[in-house]
Scaffold this active site. Structure first.
Site, PDB file in Angstrom:
ATOM      1  N   CYS A 278      21.443 -64.359  20.574  1.00  0.00           N
ATOM      2  CA  CYS A 278      22.383 -64.021  21.644  1.00  0.00           C
ATOM      3  C   CYS A 278      22.617 -62.520  21.767  1.00  0.00           C
ATOM      4  CB  CYS A 278      23.719 -64.704  21.382  1.00  0.00           C
ATOM      5  SG  CYS A 278      24.425 -64.186  19.814  1.00  0.00           S
TER       6      CYS A 278
ATOM      7  N   CYS B  53      25.637 -69.024  15.418  1.00  0.00           N
ATOM      8  CA  CYS B  53      26.685 -68.005  15.285  1.00  0.00           C
ATOM      9  C   CYS B  53      27.112 -67.861  13.829  1.00  0.00           C
ATOM     10  CB  CYS B  53      27.889 -68.378  16.129  1.00  0.00           C
ATOM     11  SG  CYS B  53      27.458 -68.845  17.819  1.00  0.00           S
TER      12      CYS B  53
HETATM   13 FE1  FES Z   1      26.394 -64.876  19.706  1.00  0.00          FE
HETATM   14 FE2  FES Z   1      27.942 -66.840  18.919  1.00  0.00          FE
HETATM   15  S1  FES Z   1      26.957 -66.642  20.842  1.00  0.00           S
HETATM   16  S2  FES Z   1      27.337 -65.121  17.805  1.00  0.00           S
END
Ligand code: FES
Length: 154
Positions: free
Chosen positions: A34, A103
């Protein structure tokens, strides 16, 4: 409800959030999935993590898992902190939705990166294999949620 009570609690009242001016080790890791970033600071005395702080550009799940991870390693010997897996953190939080497991990897890796930094700064020898070198493929051989977290999404 998607998120457990513990996750919501740690997200809304994160423990040990902030920076540390006199840290003995600082770890910064990015999440390839992400693009989020996590920074972890540790203070070490006699091999014990006496203080820990984190700050992050991560999502709510990253905040909650890091908050829980800092609670789990504070006051513990380095050897124990190194064994903390993202899986244990997720379990302590009462679970995370599968799409958010990646995450929690950020928290585990940031703890390890901070310890590695502490070792490097103090000339302490260690087994390089216990630390993430950014090569995710190498991790697929290990028993943790890495491979999982990535593979289960999308
Ligand atoms: Fe990036 Fe959770 S979406 S750490």
């Amino acid at each position: 409800m998607l998120y457990s009570k513990e996750v919501m609690d740690h997200f809304e009242n994160p423990r040990n959030i902030g920076k540390m001016a006199d840290a003995d080790g600082i770890g910064e890791v990015g999440n390839a999935k992400c693009g989020d970033i996590m920074k972890m600071y540790i203070k070490v005395e006699n091999d014990i993590i006496v203080d820990v702080k984190f700050n992050t550009f991560g999502c709510g799940s990253a905040i909650a898992t890091s908050s829980m991870a800092t609670e789990m390693i504070k006051g513990k010997p380095i050897s124990e902190a190194l064994e903390l897996s993202n899986k244990a953190v997720v379990e302590a939080l009462g679970g995370l939705p599968p799409a958010k497991l990646h995450c929690s990897v950020l928290a585990e890796e940031a703890v390890k990166a901070a310890i590695k930094d502490y070792y490097d700064k103090n000339g302490i020898a260690y087994d390089a294999e216990q630390f993430c070198d950014g090569n995710c493929a190498a991790c697929h051989a290990h028993d943790h949620e890495h491979a999982h977290g990535h593979a289960e999404e999308e």
